[in-house]
Write a protein that holds these residues in place. Structure first.
Motif, short mmCIF file in Angstrom:
data_model
loop_
_atom_site.label_atom_id
_atom_site.label_comp_id
_atom_site.label_asym_id
_atom_site.label_seq_id
_atom_site.Cartn_x
_atom_site.Cartn_y
_atom_site.Cartn_z
N GLN A 168 51.82 45.45 43.55
CA GLN A 168 50.48 45.91 43.21
C GLN A 168 49.67 44.77 42.60
O GLN A 168 48.50 44.57 42.97
N ASP A 194 48.77 42.46 45.41
CA ASP A 194 47.74 43.06 46.28
C ASP A 194 46.36 42.99 45.63
O ASP A 194 45.36 42.85 46.33
N TRP A 195 46.31 43.12 44.32
CA TRP A 195 45.04 43.05 43.59
C TRP A 195 44.58 41.61 43.36
O TRP A 195 43.47 41.38 42.87
N GLY A 204 36.61 50.31 40.02
CA GLY A 204 37.12 49.08 40.62
C GLY A 204 36.39 47.85 40.12
O GLY A 204 36.98 46.78 39.99
N ARG A 211 37.90 46.81 36.84
CA ARG A 211 39.20 46.17 37.06
C ARG A 211 39.01 44.75 37.58
O ARG A 211 39.70 43.83 37.16
#
Length: 66
Positions: free
Chosen positions: A54, A57-58, A13, A16
């Motif tokens: 997605q 959300d990120w 994570g 990312r």
């Protein structure tokens, strides 16, 4: 920049988050960000809304997704 896109451990994570921060900074500087997805290319389903959700959300900033 090369280390941002080293996909050796894509499950991290933290990695990312660094990539998202880098790309969001480009967006903030005025770059046009268009993301392409291959989701659904094998089964013929349209996953565009799921992909947008997605990214949202990120916290990914973008201009367009296809």
């Amino acid at each position: 920049m090369r280390e941002l896109f080293n996909f050796g451990n894509i499950s991290s994570g933290e990695d990312r988050a660094k990539r998202i921060e880098y790309m969001n900074n480009l967006h903030d500087e005025g770059h046009f960000l268009h993301y392409w997805t291959a989701r659904g290319c094998w089964d013929g389903e349209d996953y565009l809304e799921e992909t947008r959700k997605q990214l949202d959300d990120w916290g990914v900033k973008y201009n367009d997704v296809a």
